[in-house]
Scaffold this motif. Structure first.
Motif, PDB file in Angstrom:
ATOM      1  N   ASP A  52      -8.502  -9.996   3.812  1.00 47.19           N
ATOM      2  CA  ASP A  52      -9.495  -8.934   3.897  1.00 47.19           C
ATOM      3  C   ASP A  52      -8.840  -7.575   3.639  1.00 47.19           C
ATOM      4  O   ASP A  52      -7.682  -7.357   3.980  1.00 47.19           O
ATOM      5  CB  ASP A  52     -10.134  -8.948   5.288  1.00 47.19           C
ATOM      6  CG  ASP A  52     -11.498  -8.314   5.305  1.00 47.19           C
ATOM      7  OD1 ASP A  52     -12.102  -8.157   4.230  1.00 47.19           O
ATOM      8  OD2 ASP A  52     -11.977  -7.980   6.412  1.00 47.19           O
ATOM      9  N   GLY A  53      -9.567  -6.669   2.997  1.00 44.60           N
ATOM     10  CA  GLY A  53      -9.123  -5.287   2.846  1.00 44.60           C
ATOM     11  C   GLY A  53      -8.279  -4.975   1.623  1.00 44.60           C
ATOM     12  O   GLY A  53      -7.793  -3.853   1.490  1.00 44.60           O
TER      13      GLY A  53
ATOM     14  N   GLU B  92       0.852  -1.181   0.000  1.00 42.14           N
ATOM     15  CA  GLU B  92       0.000   0.000   0.000  1.00 42.14           C
ATOM     16  C   GLU B  92       0.888   1.232   0.000  1.00 42.14           C
ATOM     17  O   GLU B  92       2.022   1.204   0.474  1.00 42.14           O
ATOM     18  CB  GLU B  92      -0.966   0.005   1.180  1.00 42.14           C
ATOM     19  CG  GLU B  92      -0.338   0.201   2.523  1.00 42.14           C
ATOM     20  CD  GLU B  92      -1.353   0.173   3.660  1.00 42.14           C
ATOM     21  OE1 GLU B  92      -2.533  -0.132   3.415  1.00 42.14           O
ATOM     22  OE2 GLU B  92      -0.949   0.466   4.786  1.00 42.14           O
TER      23      GLU B  92
ATOM     24  N   THR C 237      -7.723  -3.845  -2.060  1.00 39.15           N
ATOM     25  CA  THR C 237      -8.509  -3.066  -3.017  1.00 39.15           C
ATOM     26  C   THR C 237      -7.616  -2.599  -4.161  1.00 39.15           C
ATOM     27  O   THR C 237      -6.382  -2.767  -4.098  1.00 39.15           O
ATOM     28  CB  THR C 237      -9.119  -1.809  -2.343  1.00 39.15           C
ATOM     29  OG1 THR C 237      -8.059  -0.859  -2.091  1.00 39.15           O
ATOM     30  CG2 THR C 237      -9.833  -2.140  -1.041  1.00 39.15           C
ATOM     31  N   PRO C 238      -8.186  -1.947  -5.180  1.00 41.33           N
ATOM     32  CA  PRO C 238      -7.355  -1.385  -6.253  1.00 41.33           C
ATOM     33  C   PRO C 238      -6.402  -0.276  -5.794  1.00 41.33           C
ATOM     34  O   PRO C 238      -5.554   0.164  -6.560  1.00 41.33           O
ATOM     35  CB  PRO C 238      -8.393  -0.854  -7.245  1.00 41.33           C
ATOM     36  CG  PRO C 238      -9.552  -1.776  -7.070  1.00 41.33           C
ATOM     37  CD  PRO C 238      -9.598  -1.993  -5.573  1.00 41.33           C
ATOM     38  N   LYS C 239      -6.496   0.156  -4.535  1.00 41.62           N
ATOM     39  CA  LYS C 239      -5.517   1.119  -4.006  1.00 41.62           C
ATOM     40  C   LYS C 239      -4.202   0.436  -3.657  1.00 41.62           C
ATOM     41  O   LYS C 239      -3.186   1.095  -3.459  1.00 41.62           O
ATOM     42  CB  LYS C 239      -6.077   1.824  -2.775  1.00 41.62           C
ATOM     43  CG  LYS C 239      -7.217   2.756  -3.097  1.00 41.62           C
ATOM     44  CD  LYS C 239      -7.702   3.467  -1.855  1.00 41.62           C
ATOM     45  CE  LYS C 239      -8.832   4.413  -2.214  1.00 41.62           C
ATOM     46  NZ  LYS C 239      -9.338   5.127  -1.037  1.00 41.62           N
ATOM     47  N   ASN C 240      -4.231  -0.892  -3.563  1.00 43.28           N
ATOM     48  CA  ASN C 240      -3.018  -1.666  -3.286  1.00 43.28           C
ATOM     49  C   ASN C 240      -2.351  -2.042  -4.598  1.00 43.28           C
ATOM     50  O   ASN C 240      -2.887  -1.787  -5.669  1.00 43.28           O
ATOM     51  CB  ASN C 240      -3.375  -2.945  -2.514  1.00 43.28           C
ATOM     52  CG  ASN C 240      -3.989  -2.671  -1.171  1.00 43.28           C
ATOM     53  OD1 ASN C 240      -5.203  -2.784  -1.006  1.00 43.28           O
ATOM     54  ND2 ASN C 240      -3.187  -2.310  -0.199  1.00 43.28           N
TER      55      ASN C 240
ATOM     56  N   THR D   6      -9.101  -4.989 -10.323  1.00 42.71           N
ATOM     57  CA  THR D   6     -10.285  -5.475  -9.617  1.00 42.71           C
ATOM     58  C   THR D   6      -9.879  -6.591  -8.662  1.00 42.71           C
ATOM     59  O   THR D   6      -8.842  -7.237  -8.849  1.00 42.71           O
ATOM     60  CB  THR D   6     -11.362  -6.034 -10.578  1.00 42.71           C
ATOM     61  OG1 THR D   6     -10.849  -7.187 -11.245  1.00 42.71           O
ATOM     62  CG2 THR D   6     -11.797  -5.001 -11.603  1.00 42.71           C
ATOM     63  N   VAL D   7     -10.740  -6.813  -7.670  1.00 38.12           N
ATOM     64  CA  VAL D   7     -10.520  -7.862  -6.682  1.00 38.12           C
ATOM     65  C   VAL D   7     -11.864  -8.557  -6.461  1.00 38.12           C
ATOM     66  O   VAL D   7     -12.887  -7.899  -6.316  1.00 38.12           O
ATOM     67  CB  VAL D   7     -10.030  -7.274  -5.343  1.00 38.12           C
ATOM     68  CG1 VAL D   7      -9.850  -8.360  -4.305  1.00 38.12           C
ATOM     69  CG2 VAL D   7      -8.748  -6.486  -5.525  1.00 38.12           C
ATOM     70  N   ARG D   8     -11.848  -9.883  -6.447  1.00 37.26           N
ATOM     71  CA  ARG D   8     -13.065 -10.637  -6.128  1.00 37.26           C
ATOM     72  C   ARG D   8     -12.677 -11.897  -5.358  1.00 37.26           C
ATOM     73  O   ARG D   8     -11.515 -12.288  -5.349  1.00 37.26           O
ATOM     74  CB  ARG D   8     -13.862 -10.978  -7.382  1.00 37.26           C
ATOM     75  CG  ARG D   8     -13.244 -12.025  -8.278  1.00 37.26           C
ATOM     76  CD  ARG D   8     -14.155 -12.359  -9.477  1.00 37.26           C
ATOM     77  NE  ARG D   8     -13.699 -13.516 -10.183  1.00 37.26           N
ATOM     78  CZ  ARG D   8     -12.814 -13.521 -11.168  1.00 37.26           C
ATOM     79  NH1 ARG D   8     -12.285 -12.381 -11.564  1.00 37.26           N
ATOM     80  NH2 ARG D   8     -12.462 -14.636 -11.751  1.00 37.26           N
TER      81      ARG D   8
END
Length: 124
Positions: A84-85, A28, A87-90, A103-105
Motif C-alpha cells: 500500500d502507498g 522515497e 506512487t510515482p513519487k517513489n 504508473t502503479v496499478r
C-alpha cells in the motif's frame, strides 16, 4: 512523460511468485537541506521496502541532447507483491540501477495480489 503503449501492458500470462527473483528496494525521497541551504535529494528505502520483484524490459530509445551527450531511456515492467502507498513519487532500486515510477496499478484489481509498476530507467 510516459512510453506509448506501456500503460496498457498486461501482466505476463501465468505469472507466478516464483518469477519474483530480483531483490529490489522501494525508495522515497526525504529531501534534506544541503550545505548551501538548497534542498537536495536523499533517497531512503522505505520500511518493508526491500522485496523480491520481477523486472522485464518493455521498450527504449536513445537520443543526443544539446550538449551532444548520448542518453537512453528504457521502460520496464516491475511486479512486486501488493504494498500500500506506492506512487510515482517513489522509485525502485535494483542493485545499482534506478527506475523512476511512471504508473502503479494492482492486478487483479479487486484482489490486490500484485503491484504492477511501469517505470523508466535513464542511462547516460
Amino acid at each position: 512523460t510516459g512510453f506509448p503503449g506501456l500503460n496498457s501492458m498486461p501482466l505476463p500470462s501465468r505469472f507466478s511468485p516464483g518469477q519474483l527473483h530480483h531483490l529490489v528496494e522501494i525508495q522515497e525521497n526525504q529531501g534534506v537541506q544541503g550545505a548551501a541551504g538548497a534542498i537536495v535529494d536523499d533517497w531512503i528505502t522505505i520500511a518493508d521496502g526491500q522485496v523480491y520483484g520481477f523486472i522485464q524490459a518493455a521498450s527504449g530509445f536513445e537520443r543526443l541532447n544539446a550538449g551532444q551527450i548520448r542518453t537512453a531511456e528504457l521502460s520496464h515492467l516491475i511486479v512486486v507483491r501488493f504494498m500500500d502507498g506506492i506512487t510515482p513519487k517513489n522509485r525502485v532500486k535494483w542493485d545499482t540501477r534506478i527506475f523512476d515510477i511512471l504508473t502503479v496499478r494492482t492486478e487483479p484489481e479487486e484482489a490486490r495480489h500484485w503491484l504492477v509498476i511501469e517505470a523508466s530507467e535513464r542511462v547516460v
